[in-house]
Design a protein around this motif. Structure first.
Motif, mmCIF file in Angstrom:
data_model
loop_
_atom_site.group_PDB
_atom_site.id
_atom_site.type_symbol
_atom_site.label_atom_id
_atom_site.label_comp_id
_atom_site.label_asym_id
_atom_site.label_seq_id
_atom_site.Cartn_x
_atom_site.Cartn_y
_atom_site.Cartn_z
ATOM 1 N N ASP A 36 0.852 -1.194 0.000
ATOM 2 C CA ASP A 36 0.000 0.000 0.000
ATOM 3 C C ASP A 36 0.878 1.230 0.000
ATOM 4 N N TYR A 37 0.549 2.159 -0.856
ATOM 5 C CA TYR A 37 1.333 3.382 -0.934
ATOM 6 C C TYR A 37 0.419 4.528 -1.329
ATOM 7 N N GLY A 51 -6.699 2.675 2.842
ATOM 8 C CA GLY A 51 -7.357 3.095 1.611
ATOM 9 C C GLY A 51 -8.299 4.266 1.772
ATOM 10 N N VAL A 56 -10.067 8.947 3.618
ATOM 11 C CA VAL A 56 -10.554 10.136 2.911
ATOM 12 C C VAL A 56 -11.904 9.882 2.237
ATOM 13 N N GLY A 57 -12.649 8.920 2.755
ATOM 14 C CA GLY A 57 -13.910 8.571 2.105
ATOM 15 C C GLY A 57 -15.041 8.422 3.097
ATOM 16 N N LYS A 61 -16.265 11.224 5.945
ATOM 17 C CA LYS A 61 -17.477 11.836 5.388
ATOM 18 C C LYS A 61 -18.656 11.651 6.329
ATOM 19 N N GLY A 126 3.772 -0.321 -5.975
ATOM 20 C CA GLY A 126 4.038 -1.484 -6.812
ATOM 21 C C GLY A 126 3.944 -1.188 -8.298
ATOM 22 N N SER A 173 -11.779 16.013 -2.093
ATOM 23 C CA SER A 173 -12.167 15.301 -0.866
ATOM 24 C C SER A 173 -10.939 14.708 -0.180
ATOM 25 N N PHE A 177 -11.099 16.630 4.587
ATOM 26 C CA PHE A 177 -11.333 16.096 5.929
ATOM 27 C C PHE A 177 -10.174 16.367 6.897
ATOM 28 N N GLU A 197 -22.705 15.512 -1.016
ATOM 29 C CA GLU A 197 -22.496 15.214 0.412
ATOM 30 C C GLU A 197 -21.616 16.275 1.067
ATOM 31 N N ARG A 283 -13.605 10.426 -10.227
ATOM 32 C CA ARG A 283 -12.360 9.827 -9.767
ATOM 33 C C ARG A 283 -11.722 9.037 -10.891
ATOM 34 N N LEU A 290 1.297 1.340 -12.302
ATOM 35 C CA LEU A 290 1.397 -0.124 -12.242
ATOM 36 C C LEU A 290 2.215 -0.733 -13.381
ATOM 37 N N VAL A 320 -9.965 -6.193 -8.149
ATOM 38 C CA VAL A 320 -11.194 -5.992 -7.355
ATOM 39 C C VAL A 320 -11.286 -4.548 -6.858
ATOM 40 N N GLY A 321 -12.489 -4.154 -6.493
ATOM 41 C CA GLY A 321 -12.694 -2.823 -5.913
ATOM 42 C C GLY A 321 -12.923 -1.758 -6.974
ATOM 43 N N PRO A 332 -18.503 -1.811 0.642
ATOM 44 C CA PRO A 332 -18.947 -3.185 0.884
ATOM 45 C C PRO A 332 -18.847 -4.068 -0.365
ATOM 46 N N ALA A 334 -16.401 -3.719 -2.618
ATOM 47 C CA ALA A 334 -14.972 -4.017 -2.685
ATOM 48 C C ALA A 334 -14.600 -5.121 -1.691
#
Ligand code: FAD
Ligand code: NA7
Length: 484
Positions: A36-37, A51, A56-57, A61, A126, A173, A177, A197, A283, A290, A320-321, A332, A334
């Motif tokens: 993770d980076y 993540g 930040v989500g 929020k 990665g 976003s 926060f 939001e 987004r 990658l 995934v995700g 949920p 993801a």
């Protein structure tokens, strides 16, 4: 299975999808590393493992939304007999500190959990060398890692519009926060759920947001409901600049931001000054770093197409995700997709992810939640003659004493017109929308019909019980407003 590789599985991305997948794979006996980076934002905001959702989500929020609802509740409390000072003001820096402290504690728990579950966490960026090899850029050096399988779970980051001053002066976003100063008068550009939001809680916290809408509000959602959400926000004093796009952002000598914009229909140009400009214009998937071409993985725009088993075009590489193409971008989703993938890879399972009928909520001041088809999608899929829409406005009991507006409390069930009247979609605008719809989502997945719905005894007095009282169809033309 272990072959000559360093790991059975390397997961790229330690967010909702990646963490769920990595942990489940270890529990099913695989040797797993999770990279993770987080690259800092243009103004230097960065965060820890976990993540988007945690950092930040969804989480910050929801906390800021709650802060805003609490302010509203304090004002209502006076009507209920509490002696409260009606000039209450939030302290932005206290709020940010509380939110960030919570996030840091979640980051900490995540690190401990990974260690306990024996997932090797690598804080590195990665990129592929070939389908079985990856280079992780660490703080000071690089590390080459080989694996039999890879799962790409890199998620996305906010876009910036391609106009002068966007990156220099605007925030997203990713910054909001943890912003170290009050946002003040804010231009929120974009009318997706994130834009609405953020505008919603900023207003509730006492700031002055304006929403700039390029075309429609809440693209992809039921448009009648979307317009009701917008109207309810407008009524609370959040202006919407419709059919408008930004042209440039300049910083004035007094530090304020001058935004020039244009109406796309009339061509008319305008300008205004703001303390903050928040881009919520969508987004982009994080495919760039990658080096996917080294592994032979193809992309669709900035996303990765997968089959029904989340396999990319390269057989040992999965995704995934949020990074996958054409699926709901929700935590949920993801998490479950990541978990099911790991079970199929290492636990002998055959269960695939079902991406249909995923419930979701827009946490605007008056919340909107839905599950299943929008009215327009049901009509597109089944034809207008075969779709019945039951609807009604309602008045939440608790809104009366503080005299809150009940104008936009509305719900509808989109259903099959004949036969068992299977429910295709449920839509609810009102308090605690997510809590209301979550249970109905299970009912809808189990084949809910209108008959079952209206023969379910309600819980009184709640707003959710309104679903059991739906009797007026749109087709009847009868007034869906309650008598009292
Ligand atoms: P992410 O959580 O984004 O994780 C990916 C991770 O991979 C990140 O840490 C990233 O930095 C890292 N990474 C990227 N590239 C590399 C690389 N090359 N090497 C190593 N690491 C890399 N969803 C909901 O369900 N409910 C909500 O209320 C909700 N609210 C939201 C509010 C906001 C403001 C935002 C932005 C999103 C919201 N979401 C919500 C969406 C939710 O956050 C995402 O769907 C979810 O986080 C996706 O998880 P993911 O694992 O695919 O990606
Ligand atoms: P969305 O839902 O993709 O919404 C982006 C919004 O920004 C939408 O209203 C767009 O209008 C608008 N937009 C996009 N580009 C521009 C420019 N250049 N100028 C003005 N307005 C623009 O993104 P969110 O950030 O709310 O959510 C991100 C994702 O998370 C989303 O895909 C969800 O599935 C989950 P448009 O309708 O395109 O005219």
């Amino acid at each position: 299975v272990q072959g000559n590789y360093d790991y059975d599985l390397v997961v790229i991305g330690g967010g909702s999808a990646g963490l769920a997948c990595a942990k489940e794979a270890v529990q099913n006996g695989a040797r797993v590393a999770c990279l993770d980076y987080v690259k800092p934002t243009p103004i230097g905001t960065k965060w820890g493992v976990g993540g988007t959702c945690v950092n930040v989500g969804c989480i910050p929020k929801k906390l800021m939304h709650q802060a805003s609802l609490l302010g509203e509740a304090v004002h209502e409390a006076a009507a209920y007999g509490w002696n409260v000072d009606d000039k209450i003001k939030p302290d932005w820096s206290k709020l940010v500190t509380s939110v960030q402290n919570h996030i840091k504690s979640v980051n900490w728990v995540t690190r401990v959990d990974l260690r306990d579950k024996k997932v090797e966490y690598i804080n590195g960026l990665g990129s592929f060398v070939d389908p079985h090899t990856m280079v992780a850029k660490l703080k000071t050096n690089e590390r080459t890692i080989t694996a039999e399988n890879f799962v790409i779970a890199v998620g996305g980051r906010p876009r910036y519009p391609d106009i002068p001053g966007a990156v220099e002066y605007g925030i997203t976003s990713d910054d909001l926060f943890s912003l170290d100063h009050e946002p003040g008068k804010t231009l929120v550009v974009g009318a997706g759920y994130i834009g609405l939001e953020c505008a919603g809680f900023l207003k509730g916290l006492g700031y002055e947001p304006t929403v700039m809408v390029r075309s429609i509000v809440l693209r992809g959602f039921d448009q009648q409901m979307a317009e009701l959400v917008a109207s309810s926000m407008d009524e609370r004093g959040i202006p919407f600049l419709r059919k408008t796009v930004p042209l440039s952002v300049e910083k004035q000598d007094d530090g304020k931001l001058l935004v020039k914009y244009k109406n796309t229909e009339t061509g008319e140009e305008g300008e205004d000054t703001y303390d903050t400009v928040l881009w919520a214009v969508g987004r982009k998937g994080l495919v760039e770093d990658l080096n996917l071409s080294n592994a032979g993985v193809t992309t669709v725009k900035d996303k990765i197409q997968v089959d029904t088993k989340e396999t990319t075009n390269v057989p040992n590489i999965y995704a995934v995700g949020d990074i996958i193409y054409g699926k709901p971008e929700l935590t949920p989703v993801a998490v479950l997709a990541g978990r099911l993938l790991a079970r199929r890879l290492y636990g002998g399972s055959n269960q695939r992810m079902d991406y249909s009928d995923v419930a979701t909520t827009v946490f605007t001041p008056l919340e909107y939640a839905c599950v299943g088809l929008s009215e327009e999608d049901a009509v597109k899929q089944y034809g207008a003659d075969n779709v019945e829409v039951f609807h009604g406005y309602y008045k939440p009991t608790e809104f009366f004493i503080p005299q809150k507006s009940v104008r936009y409390c509305y719900l509808k069930a989109v259903a099959e017109r004949s036969g068992d009247q299977r429910v295709y979609g449920l839509h609810y605008l009102g308090p605690v929308a997510g809590e209301v719809i979550q249970g109905f989502a299970a009912a809808l997945k189990s084949g809910l019909t209108i008959n079952t719905l209206i023969n379910t005894v309600g819980i009184h007095p709640t707003t959710a019980e309104e679903f059991t009282r739906l009797s007026i169809t749109k087709r009847s033309g009868l007034d869906p407003t309650p008598a009292s």
